[in-house]
Every structure is written in C-alpha cells, then in structure tokens.
Design an enzyme around this catalytic site. Structure first.
Site, PDB file in Angstrom:
ATOM      1  N   GLU A   1       0.714  -0.479   0.207  1.00 52.42           N
ATOM      2  CA  GLU A   1       0.124  -0.033   0.187  1.00 52.42           C
ATOM      3  C   GLU A   1       0.340   0.964   0.127  1.00 52.42           C
ATOM      4  O   GLU A   1       2.243   1.388   0.112  1.00 52.42           O
ATOM      5  CB  GLU A   1      -0.972  -0.340   1.130  1.00 52.42           C
TER       6      GLU A   1
ATOM      7  N   HIS B   1      -8.840   9.740   3.390  1.00 56.26           N
ATOM      8  CA  HIS B   1      -8.477   8.726   2.672  1.00 56.26           C
ATOM      9  C   HIS B   1      -8.582   9.107   1.053  1.00 56.26           C
ATOM     10  O   HIS B   1      -9.660   9.979   0.960  1.00 56.26           O
ATOM     11  CB  HIS B   1      -9.029   6.629   3.231  1.00 56.26           C
TER      12      HIS B   1
ATOM     13  N   ARG C   1      -0.030   8.901   1.682  1.00 56.61           N
ATOM     14  CA  ARG C   1      -1.505   9.868   1.527  1.00 56.61           C
ATOM     15  C   ARG C   1      -1.677  10.855   1.585  1.00 56.61           C
ATOM     16  O   ARG C   1      -1.912  11.282   0.653  1.00 56.61           O
ATOM     17  CB  ARG C   1      -2.370   8.791   2.666  1.00 56.61           C
TER      18      ARG C   1
ATOM     19  N   HIS D   1     -10.520   9.993   7.158  1.00 57.53           N
ATOM     20  CA  HIS D   1     -10.270   8.423   7.553  1.00 57.53           C
ATOM     21  C   HIS D   1      -9.877   8.069   9.377  1.00 57.53           C
ATOM     22  O   HIS D   1     -10.128   6.738   9.343  1.00 57.53           O
ATOM     23  CB  HIS D   1      -9.686   8.449   6.085  1.00 57.53           C
TER      24      HIS D   1
ATOM     25  N   ARG E   1      -0.587   9.088   8.968  1.00 56.60           N
ATOM     26  CA  ARG E   1       0.140   7.143   9.168  1.00 56.60           C
ATOM     27  C   ARG E   1       0.213   6.656   7.754  1.00 56.60           C
ATOM     28  O   ARG E   1      -0.038   6.917   7.018  1.00 56.60           O
ATOM     29  CB  ARG E   1      -1.192   6.411  10.016  1.00 56.60           C
TER      30      ARG E   1
HETATM   31  C1  SIN Z   1      -6.857   0.437   3.164  1.00 50.06           C
HETATM   32  O1  SIN Z   1      -7.345  -0.127   3.158  1.00 50.06           O
HETATM   33  O2  SIN Z   1      -6.846   1.569   2.481  1.00 50.06           O
HETATM   34  C2  SIN Z   1      -6.939   1.358   4.599  1.00 50.06           C
HETATM   35  C3  SIN Z   1      -6.430   0.454   5.441  1.00 50.06           C
HETATM   36  C4  SIN Z   1      -5.830   1.892   6.063  1.00 50.06           C
HETATM   37  O3  SIN Z   1      -6.225   2.725   6.502  1.00 50.06           O
HETATM   38  O4  SIN Z   1      -5.078   1.348   6.818  1.00 50.06           O
END
Ligand code: SIN
Length: 556
Positions: A127, A244, A290, A351, A386
């Site tokens: 991610e 998010h 992010r 988020h 985060r």
């Molecule tokens: C996501 O699945 O994008 C959210 C995961 C997160 O906020 O850590």
C-alpha cells in the site's frame, strides 16, 4: 470552559457494578485487550452500539508487518518514519515494527485468525508509502472483519468477561485524580449507571464523523479523546486528521472506503480524460504516502473544476479483481459500478486521526489507571501522517503492552477506590433548547470547509468564531447520547482548529495554504490539557511526547 463532567450526578443514587478492568470499545484494540485481560481479571467490555459496529470491522486493506523474506523491521521503521514527516516518536515506532510480527503470529496461532496465503505463505500486498509487500489480508479485502470475528469468537467463551452493548460511556470517573471507573448510560433505556474499576482502557476509535464525508462508521465522534481530556489526560497531534484518497463518490450514496490495496495491485487514479495524475509527482506514483496523493487529487480537482476523480482498475483481469476484492466488487456493483468494466468515481474522505490521547509505551495516560489504545491514542507512532495499514497493528502491539502493566494498576488501584460511592458532581447547567442534529450538521460542514485537507488562517479563524459561539452547548444538560456526542464533537473541533492555527507550516495531513513549507521549528507536538477548566497547550519536542518529571505518564 471545559466542564469536568458532562452531567451532574451523585453515585449514591446510581446503580453501580464493580470490575477489575473496564474496556470501552470493541474494535481490534478493545477486543484484544479484553481477551488478554479476561484470562486473569474480571472485565467489562462496553460498546456504544453492538459489538460489530466498529471501524475495525470495515477495515479492508490489511495489517502491515515485516513478515516477508525480503523485509525487516528496519525497513518497516524507515517507511513509517518517512510517512510520519518528522513527527514520529522513534521508540514507539521501533516497538511497533519489532513486536508486530510476533503479535500477528499469535493472532494466527492462538486466536485462529485466517489470513490469505499462497503456497503456504502469507499473501502480502503493498500500500501507499511501503517499500515492500508487507500487508497481510484476509478474505481478500475483509481483513478487519476476519480479525474482529476471530477475536470475538475467543472472547465470548470467557466467563470472566461481561459484554455491555448499547452502552454509552459519558465520562471517566476519577477519585483524587485517579481513574475509578466509567459513568455511562444504557442507551436503550436512557438510564445512567456506573462501572467501578481501578483500571479503564479507552479503545473507542476515532472522530471521522466530525466531517460530512468520512469512511468511519456513525459511532466515531471522538468521545474517547474528549472524555480523557476532561478526566485530566493530555491529547496531542489533533491537527493530523488523515483523509483517505479513495472513497466511493456517488450522488446520494454514503462515502465508502475503496482500499488502497487496489492501487497496490495496479489500479491508478486518473482524471476524467484518463490522464494518470500521480505520474511525475512522487517516485512511488499512486503508492505515494496518503498525504501526497490527497494533496495532488485536491489540486487537480480544483484546477479542473471537478468534485471527484476516477480509480481505474479495468486493466486488472476481471477474475483477479473479483477474487482479490470481493467486498469492493460487490459493494460497487450494488451501487451501479462494475469495477471490472468502468473506473470507480472516488474522492478523499476523512479517515483516521493520527493524534489522540497521549500514552507511553504501555498505553498509560497522565491519569493513573487510565489507558488508551488504538486510534483513540497518540503513542507517537504515526507522527504527522499514518503509514497505511499500521493501525490494526498498533492496536495489537499496544494492547499486549498494556497487559504487561495492568496487574500492578489493578492491585494498586483497587485499594484506592473506597470512597467512590460518595462521589458526586454538581455544576451549573443550562437547559437551552439546542437543535442537536442541525448543529451537528453545521459543525461537520464547517470542519470540512475550514479544517479539511487545505487550511488557511482566515478559514480557521472563521471556524473558531463559529465554535466559540456554540461553546455554550458544553453547559447544556443533555441526557441522551446524541447530546453527549455533540458536546464531544464541539470540544474536539475547538482543539483541532486551535492546533491547526498554531501550526504555521504544512506537514503530513496538515496543509496550510498560507504556510506551504515545512519548518524545522515545528518538529514539535502540540499537546493540550485542561487547566482550571480552560484548555492549555504546550509545544513538546519530538522524542519527548509524554513529557517528563511532572508525575505524568511513564512515571513509576
Ligand atoms: C485501506 O484499505 O486502504 C485502508 C487501510 C488503512 O487505512 O490503513
């Protein structure tokens, strides 16, 4: 003026029940604390609605940890620090990344959680901000739900644990400055009562509901941070509310998380002409941290005069999409979007709160016997932004650490609660008729307009003026959860605005259009506490979040 309690009460007149430990909240932090504690103590687990209504339950992407052959805690540390933009507490991050792998192994071996595997090994994804594939997931994109189900299954067999659903925790009770339990309300009956306990763990999640667009469930109104502040704890880093990048953006449809893992598997953010917006913006492109992605999305949307962008996953084979992301596939299809055929309309949504109740490495707050864990807490792990999928891990790691400390707090504290039944609180209360749902919507819209991902002195001052006019709400005697929520939301809005005004720079999730650069001076946490009923703030250097020598957190 911040009242010590939101209601007047006399414990002599209220029904009370005693436990060794009260855990408030039933996400991963609350469940794993309760599960461990109930092996030894009598535990009450309080939850605002039902056990399953939590942010954990709807977490999709997964749980990050250095479990891959090409990975290490050092690399996970580096990525977390980079994402946190100079504001992470390094010791807390080391704790997270070093202890994380063991906690996940226990989750699998002792709790029975099932993660997705390939050829007998965890199927790790990637991610935003991660340099390695290190995000474990379950049932494709239903990681939180698997975690919650497996922890709950284990919990329900434990005779030392009592679960209280539909219970609204109003305030932490304190006796001579020490945590003594929880004052709350049975939300179905509207009756007040209290739980007497020498130790309380707040695991009440975040505050996404301060905004009209959020990935958080309705319960996330920041009650835990607000009540900890009233009880004497410190709170910090509240200007770092993470948006998010990709929530489903459809008219008349509530926002819904579209996991970053979809980008981990190749989906890209494009404008309405199909141009990839992250090309040339960051070396990790769509997998940049992010804050970077959200900033670019907002810039492009403003420039092009549009209110959403598109997340294109149509080049990923349809079978793979359906198998790997069954929840997202189904949800979007029901909303009329076949993600195998057309790009998904997306825009950022509130988020995750990176700040919260200040705790040390054992979850201790400044109030003896009061602990915080998970999103409600500020361990300093997340800094100003985060790193994706570090939050479930934080709940697991720090709940385990709270357990190492709890026996002492329980045995010490039990001796100090003798006078509790005589506790009462009386303060002047008004009965002004305030239209709660309307004011709640105004607060949310004001937060979005003035304290969203782009902030300015003018907007923040306007927001502060609005909140100042409505602070009288804190003196109203509401006797229902909606009223308490509104009071908590107003308290937190005031703190977030004040922190955002103070921080004259842009860092992580906090972007000031009038101070676009990052300033070395601001490698500090903004820490709030209540002094004589008023909010006081202190700037605390990175590395010293919990303070020192004031009888506060961490003192033996
Ligand atoms: C996501 O699945 O994008 C959210 C995961 C997160 O906020 O850590």
């Amino acid at each position: 003026m911040i009242p010590r309690y939101l209601v007047n009460f006399d414990l002599e007149d209220l029904p009370g029940v005693g436990f060794d430990l009260v855990v408030v909240g039933s996400g991963v932090a609350g469940l794993s604390t309760a599960l461990r504690a109930a092996r030894r103590f009598r535990v009450a687990l309080l939850t605002k609605t039902t056990l399953t209504v939590t942010a954990t339950r709807i977490a999709q992407g997964g749980i990050a940890s250095a479990l891959g052959a090409d990975d290490s805690p050092e690399l996970h540390f580096e990525d977390t620090i980079k994402a946190g933009k100079g504001l992470c507490e390094e010791e807390a991050v080391w704790t997270l990344v070093r202890e994380g792998p063991r906690r996940i192994t226990e989750l699998i071996e002792e709790v029975g959680a099932h993660f997705d595997c390939v050829d007998g090994h965890l199927d790790l994804t990637i991610e935003g901000g991660h340099s390695r594939r290190r995000v474990a997931h379950a049932q494709g994109d239903a990681t939180g739900s698997e975690l919650e189900a497996s922890l709950t299954r284990r919990l329900l067999y434990n005779k030392r644990l009592d679960v209280f659903e539909n219970y609204y925790a109003i305030d932490i009770l304190t006796l001579d400055g020490r945590c003594a339990g929880v004052l709350g309300m049975n939300a179905e009956e509207g009756t007040m009562n209290y739980f007497r306990a020498p130790a309380v763990v707040l695991a009440m999640g975040g505050m996404g509901q301060l905004y009209p667009v959020t990935t958080n469930p309705e319960i996330c109104t920041g009650d835990g941070v607000s009540m900890a502040l009233r009880a004497g704890a410190e709170v910090a880093d509240l200007e770092f509310l993470q948006f998010h990048p990709t929530s489903l953006h459809l008219p008349e449809t509530p926002r819904w998380l579209i996991s970053e893992a979809l980008r981990g598997e190749g989906a890209v953010i494009v404008d309405h002409s199909g141009n990839r917006i992250m090309d040339g913006v960051h070396p990790l492109k769509d997998l940049a941290p992010r804050d970077t992605v959200v900033n670019e999305m907002v810039r492009v949307m403003k420039e092009q005069g549009i209110d959403h962008l598109l997340l294109d996953a149509t080049h990923i084979p349809a079978d793979k999409l359906k198998e790997r992301f069954p929840t997202i596939y189904r949800h979007c299809l029901e909303a009329g979007v076949d993600i195998t055929q057309v790009p998904i309309p997306v825009s950022p949504a509130a988020h995750y709160m990176s700040g919260g109740v200040v705790t040390d490495l054992h979850g201790r707050t400044r109030v003896k016997g009061l602990y915080a864990c998970g999103e409600v807490a500020c361990t300093g792990v997340h800094g100003a932004n985060r790193l994706a999928s570090n939050s479930l891990l934080e709940g697991l790691v720090f709940s385990w650490r709270i357990m190492q400390e709890l026996p002492r707090a329980v045995s010490e504290g039990a001796r100090e609660l003798d006078g509790l039944s005589g506790l009462r609180h009386r303060s002047k209360r008004s009965r002004l008729p305030v239209e709660m749902s309307l004011l709640r919507r105004f607060v949310q819209q004001m937060m979005m307009d003035c304290v969203g991902f782009r902030r300015s002195k003018e907007g923040l001052e306007e927001a502060m003026e609005f909140i100042a006019k409505n602070l009288e709400v804190l003196r109203v005697e509401y006797l229902n959860p909606q009223g308490f929520e509104l009071q908590n939301m107003i308290t937190l809005s005031a703190l977030m605005i004040r922190a955002s005004l103070l921080r004259e720079e842009s860092r992580g999730c906090h972007y000031r259009v009038d101070f676009p650069g990052q300033a070395e001076f601001w490698r500090k946490h903004i820490v709030f506490r209540v002094e004589d009923g008023e909010i006081a703030h202190e700037l605390r250097a990175v590395g010293a979040l919990t303070g020192a020598g004031d009888g506060g957190v961490g003192d033996e």
